[in-house]
Design a protein around this motif. Structure first.
Motif, PDB file in Angstrom:
ATOM      1  N   LEU A   1       0.834  -1.196   0.000  1.00 29.61           N
ATOM      2  CA  LEU A   1       0.000   0.000   0.000  1.00 29.61           C
ATOM      3  C   LEU A   1       0.875   1.256   0.000  1.00 29.61           C
ATOM      4  O   LEU A   1       0.632   2.200  -0.747  1.00 29.61           O
ATOM      5  CB  LEU A   1      -0.911   0.002   1.226  1.00 29.61           C
TER       6      LEU A   1
ATOM      7  N   MET B   1       1.082   4.525  -2.348  1.00 32.90           N
ATOM      8  CA  MET B   1       0.895   5.861  -1.781  1.00 32.90           C
ATOM      9  C   MET B   1       2.024   6.805  -2.210  1.00 32.90           C
ATOM     10  O   MET B   1       1.805   7.998  -2.422  1.00 32.90           O
ATOM     11  CB  MET B   1       0.831   5.785  -0.246  1.00 32.90           C
TER      12      MET B   1
ATOM     13  N   VAL C   1      -5.751   9.454   0.240  1.00 31.09           N
ATOM     14  CA  VAL C   1      -4.632   8.749  -0.380  1.00 31.09           C
ATOM     15  C   VAL C   1      -4.704   7.257  -0.046  1.00 31.09           C
ATOM     16  O   VAL C   1      -4.435   6.411  -0.889  1.00 31.09           O
ATOM     17  CB  VAL C   1      -3.263   9.368  -0.012  1.00 31.09           C
ATOM     18  N   VAL C   2      -5.141   6.938   1.170  1.00 32.23           N
ATOM     19  CA  VAL C   2      -5.280   5.533   1.518  1.00 32.23           C
ATOM     20  C   VAL C   2      -6.373   4.899   0.665  1.00 32.23           C
ATOM     21  O   VAL C   2      -6.179   3.833   0.067  1.00 32.23           O
ATOM     22  CB  VAL C   2      -5.597   5.370   3.028  1.00 32.23           C
TER      23      VAL C   2
ATOM     24  N   TYR D   1      -5.783   2.135  -2.281  1.00 28.99           N
ATOM     25  CA  TYR D   1      -6.418   0.825  -2.169  1.00 28.99           C
ATOM     26  C   TYR D   1      -7.224   0.526  -3.429  1.00 28.99           C
ATOM     27  O   TYR D   1      -7.189  -0.586  -3.963  1.00 28.99           O
ATOM     28  CB  TYR D   1      -7.318   0.783  -0.929  1.00 28.99           C
TER      29      TYR D   1
ATOM     30  N   GLU E   1      -6.969  -2.580  -6.081  1.00 31.90           N
ATOM     31  CA  GLU E   1      -8.117  -3.385  -6.523  1.00 31.90           C
ATOM     32  C   GLU E   1      -8.107  -3.525  -8.036  1.00 31.90           C
ATOM     33  O   GLU E   1      -8.308  -4.608  -8.569  1.00 31.90           O
ATOM     34  CB  GLU E   1      -9.421  -2.715  -6.084  1.00 31.90           C
TER      35      GLU E   1
ATOM     36  N   THR F   1      -4.956  -6.667  -3.961  1.00 28.83           N
ATOM     37  CA  THR F   1      -5.456  -6.332  -2.623  1.00 28.83           C
ATOM     38  C   THR F   1      -5.042  -7.328  -1.551  1.00 28.83           C
ATOM     39  O   THR F   1      -4.912  -6.968  -0.395  1.00 28.83           O
ATOM     40  CB  THR F   1      -6.986  -6.230  -2.608  1.00 28.83           C
TER      41      THR F   1
ATOM     42  N   VAL G   1      -1.992  -6.297   0.506  1.00 21.43           N
ATOM     43  CA  VAL G   1      -1.950  -4.877   0.840  1.00 21.43           C
ATOM     44  C   VAL G   1      -0.968  -4.491   1.948  1.00 21.43           C
ATOM     45  O   VAL G   1      -0.252  -3.508   1.841  1.00 21.43           O
ATOM     46  CB  VAL G   1      -3.379  -4.373   1.133  1.00 21.43           C
TER      47      VAL G   1
END
Lengths: 300, 262, 407
Positions: free
Chosen positions: B102, B106, B134-135, B139, B143, B148, B151
């Motif tokens: 993740l 980011m 941003v999270v 995410y 996807e 995912t 993550v």
């Protein structure tokens, strides 16, 4: 004119001294890309070992030329042994990990060795006897160049010649160049990389020890801290010449020696070390590859 | 419509070696273009030049946002190039190994965000909102690319194929309209390559990105590309659609060597 | 299972070290009085020590290798004990309460001497956390960090001497000046590669110290500046003891503020960019991060904390001179960060407390302090590059989305 000559020869002396140490930095960097921070300490240990040998033999009443020669040889032997051992303990286990780790390890080693000598010997400056004989034919020029300085020039020149021979014409020299080019590849074609690295440390360290004994004789005193500042300056010289390049190390040392000598002689002696560091910073910023170094771009 | 990427007479010298020799190349909106050639032909050098990692010796490069004006790329730093809307992946995967999947994505969002040091310390509402977005956005990107389940894993612990896809996700997070892929299928098995093929087509249709890729897998290149450029020894030796390239004698010679007639 | 082979190996190692340390450890010369002292028992000690240690060394190396292989196979990271305890509220809450209580009552229960030592340790916590931003997060090895500490200390001392500036005014000014110095020095050096950067920062650090030493008109040279006032509390007259207690609480406050700020930075867009920069510079730039700006921000943020630490240091000791700001001071701060665990806040706190308090309490041992620090740096790099508290990774506040994954 005399003053100029004095400064010129003084610079040559400084430069030769830096060269003897800078060679070790540059060789190690060429092979494993490590700034061997403890190299200045190796030099200091060489000087101390020499002093111990000199003191013992003087008490036994030996002839002074025999003493200085033997002291230099034993100092070289011991420094080589220290260099070898340090590599095995502090650097070899870190091969292949981040460069930052190896550098921190080297700083730790430097700190350790300084305090080792401090605790085992003394924190005071010890007077260092000058056993280099005074040569009669140099007598008239005594005020400009002393025989110790002459010995330093000769020793540096000799080391240069021998090293060039070693690197250019021997099997080990070839192996060293191969490892410097590409370590993994040389391993594949059968070069014993560990041996080459050990050998590099041994050679570099013994040259530094020779410098240590000569310089301490020349200056007339030694303590546990002498290696640090000289080591840093020799490193400056190596970088100035282009780290990894041996002729570069010598050239850089001479340039640094002369600039320092003329700077302190004509301008100011208070800021001598400031000047050396400023020099380093400026070189690294404007010409990171040094005078004779090759620049390499990051492979993407 | 103007091409999104327009490269004219791009030349790159390394000392005496000419790695790229007057290369012209265009990518039009919505196109998938492949850049192929034998190893050492200068393909990655080409990528490094247009993304600002190397400064080319000669030539002009223009990037045009759809419905925008052409912007010259020469002399821009890599991060500026990315800001202008062209993102890339690397041939030898360059993920942030000790960051999570993740977090890697980011980082891709970085240049579209604004929180500075004061914002980070005092966390005003705007920064909080941005951080939440941003999270969520990152995410959502995972996807789309189908990552995912990894993550919160470290990037270095991912299987190889997933690492390649994470590089694509990270590049897409910078909101490019032109995506450069440097050997995206390298080291993938047939099944993974097929999935990649579908992914790339999906990116074009769903995310409206044009794609320029370097690839050695000819099957993938032929099935994906609208147009193909072939380089050898830094020179462009052919350009055209897959059918033309397949039958081009210069290309066959470059790939199979001089002995083809014998 | 100690085999004969192992014993033989260790025996050889021990012989080697006896040979190696022979001149320096056994023969002590005094060239002034022309005496030589032979200390043969040291040789025996080295031999025995090397024999035993070589076993441990080999075992540790073997375990490290095995650990590496295991990590490659399983792909999992062990979570260290301390963070595991920290995340469990059953230990976490009582632990926190106990710590707070201890911190509050400490200066009233223990002597002024003890309080002063703790103040020193707290200063190291603050500057260590500052350096941690530079080295631990952004991966820039700064060996001239102490220069910023000097900037802080001298700005308080000089501003107070010339203009009577108080501690509370000097604290932000010192921080600001250090910040500006960070930017000024950072700008030219930050394009250098890792180890070159280390040497250049070392050079800058030494330049600043040498200038302080030689520029008498500005800094009073080696004799330094004395009678720097301790911090005041609304103009109250404080006794020596009271003012120590006051500084202690000021330091606690400063440390808490540092922890708060560093945590928030770490967990932000800026902090992520720092870490990414450490991981891969080229990829970082290609992802749209401005390399120079990011490095500069890390460098300057780190410097800011050194500046504040320097102001407190000057106020605490009431006397400063250039000898407090040598390269080895930078190395000690680096030790704090490396020992504790690069990039980990808790690690740096533990590192500072261990490194500063231990030698103070083991007085007999304090002579060997720097020797041990040196050995420690090497050992940490060889066996545990992550530090005491390693493997601490923030898990992203991610619960809402996590559920979506499972469903």
């Amino acid at each position: 004119m005399d003053y100029f000559l004095e400064l010129f020869l003084g610079g040559l002396t400084r430069g030769s001294i830096y060269a003897l140490i800078a060679l070790g930095y540059t060789m190690v960097y060429g092979i494993i890309e490590l700034i061997n921070f403890a190299h200045g300490e190796i030099y200091m240990i060489g000087a101390f070992t020499g002093l111990i040998v000199i003191s013992v033999l003087t008490m036994l009443g030996w002839n002074s030329i025999a003493i200085i020669v033997l002291a230099a040889l034993i100092a070289m032997l011991y420094s080589a042994a220290y260099g070898f051992t340090i590599e095995k303990i502090a650097y070899k286990p870190l091969r292949g990990s981040q460069r930052l780790s190896a550098l921190i390890s080297a700083i730790g080693m430097s700190l350790f060795l300084q305090n080792y000598v401090l605790l085992a010997q003394t924190s005071n400056f010890l007077p260092y006897p000058n056993l280099v004989p005074t040569w009669d034919f140099l007598q008239p020029y005594e005020h400009i160049v002393r025989s110790t300085e002459m010995v330093i020039y000769i020793a540096t020149a000799l080391v240069m010649v021998l090293l060039t021979y070693l690197i250019k014409f021997t099997r080990m020299g070839k192996a060293m160049r191969a490892v410097a080019q590409d370590r993994d590849m040389s391993m594949l074609v059968g070069v014993d990389v560990n041996r080459v690295i050990s050998f590099t440390f041994i050679i570099g360290s013994s040259i530094a020890a020779l410098g240590g004994v000569l310089v301490a004789s020349h200056i007339g005193q030694v303590n546990f801290y002498v290696g640090f500042i000289v080591g840093i300056k020799a490193f400056v010289a190596a970088v100035l010449g282009g780290i990894g390049s041996m002729p570069g190390a010598v050239l850089g040392s001479l340039v640094l020696g002369w600039t320092e000598s003329f700077f302190t002689g004509y301008i100011s002696s208070d800021y001598e070390d400031v000047f050396a560091f400023l020099f380093l910073v400026l070189i690294l910023i404007f010409r990171p590859a040094g005078l004779l170094g090759r620049s390499d771009t990051d492979k993407v | 419509m103007k091409p999104v990427l327009d490269v004219n007479q791009l030349t790159m010298d390394f000392g005496g070696l000419r790695a790229l020799d007057h290369i012209d190349l265009q990518v039009h909106p919505g196109e998938i273009v492949a850049l192929i050639g034998p190893n050492g032909a200068g393909k990655t050098t080409f990528f490094n030049c247009i993304t600002g990692i190397y400064a080319p010796t000669k030539g002009d490069m223009f990037l045009t946002r759809p419905q925008g004006e052409p912007k010259r790329l020469n002399g821009l730093k890599p991060n500026r190039v990315t800001e202008r809307g062209m993102a890339r992946t690397f041939q030898n995967i360059r993920l942030f190994q000790n960051m999570t999947v993740l977090e890697n994505v980011m980082i891709g969002r970085h240049c579209r965000l604004h929180t500075g040091i004061p914002g980070a310390i005092f966390r005003p509402p705007a920064s909080r909102r941005e951080e939440k977005e941003v999270v969520a956005d990152s995410y959502a990107m995972l996807e789309k690319i189908g990552l995912t389940r990894y993550v919160n894993e470290f990037a270095k612990n991912l299987p190889y194929g997933a690492q390649r896809r994470l590089e694509i996700a990270r590049a897409l997070a910078t909101e490019p309209f032109l995506l450069l892929l440097d050997e995206p299928a390298a080291g993938m098995n047939a099944q993974e390559t097929k999935a990649l093929d579908e992914l790339i087509l999906r990116l074009r249709s769903d995310m409206k990105v044009s794609i320029l890729l370097i690839e050695h897998d000819m099957k993938l290149v032929m099935s994906l590309s609208d147009r193909i450029y072939v380089v050898d020894y830094g020179k462009k030796i052919a350009e055209g659609n897959p059918e033309e390239i397949k039958s081009n004698p210069a290309v066959i010679k470059a790939y199979l060597g001089e002995d083809i007639d014998a | 299972m100690i085999t004969l082979q192992e014993i033989k190996k260790s025996f050889l190692v021990s012989l080697w070290f006896m040979f190696l340390t022979f001149p320096i450890m056994v023969i002590k010369v005094n060239t002034i009085e022309q005496t030589i002292e032979w200390r043969w028992w040291w040789m025996a000690a080295v031999g025995l020590g090397a024999f035993v240690l070589s076993f441990f060394w080999r075992i540790a190396i073997a375990r490290k290798e095995a650990g590496k292989k295991k990590a490659e196979v399983s792909g999992e990271e062990k979570i260290a004990l301390i963070p595991r305890l920290m995340s469990n509220p059953r230990f976490y809450i009582p632990g926190l309460v106990a710590t707070v209580a201890l911190v509050v009552i400490f200066p009233f229960v223990f002597s002024m001497y003890q309080t002063n030592i703790l103040i020193t340790a707290l200063i190291y916590v603050v500057v260590g956390l500052g350096l941690n931003i530079v080295v631990g997060l952004a991966g820039l090895l700064d060996l001239g960090y102490v220069a910023f500490y000097a900037v802080g200390a001298y700005s308080y001392a000089l501003l107070n001497y010339h203009f009577g500036v108080t501690f509370w005014m000097a604290l932000p000014i010192g921080a600001l000046l250090a910040f500006l110095f960070g930017i000024m020095l950072g700008f030219p050096v930050l394009r250098l590669r890792g180890d070159y950067l280390a040497i250049v920062t070392l050079g800058f650090g030494e330049i600043i110290r040498l200038v302080l030493e030689n520029w008498n008109a500005f800094s009073f040279g080696p004799s330094g500046i004395a009678n720097i006032p301790k911090p005041g509390l609304f103009g109250l007259k404080l006794s020596l003891q009271q003012s120590s207690i006051f500084i202690y609480f000021v330091m606690i406050g400063l440390a808490l503020m540092t922890i708060f700020v560093v945590r928030r930075l770490q967990d932000s867009r800026i902090g992520r960019a720092w870490i990414a920069l450490r991981e891969d510079e080229v990829a970082c730039q290609a992802m749209g991060i401005d390399k120079t700006r990011t490095k500069l921000s890390a460098f300057a943020m780190g410097a800011t904390w050194a500046g504040m630490g320097g102001v407190v240091f000057a106020a605490k000791t009431t006397f400063i001179n250039p000898t407090s700001f040598t390269i080895w001071e930078s190395v000690i701060i680096l030790c704090v960060v490396v020992l504790g665990g690069m990039g980990s806040i808790l690690g740096v706190i533990i590192g500072a407390l261990v490194l500063i308090l231990l030698p103070e309490y083991l007085r007999a041992f304090s002579e060997y302090r720097m020797l041990v620090f040196g050995a420690l740096l090497v050992m940490m790099m060889v066996f545990r590059p992550g530090g005491i508290v390693s493997g601490v990774r923030r898990i992203y506040k991610f619960e809402g989305l996590q559920n979506k994954v499972d469903s």
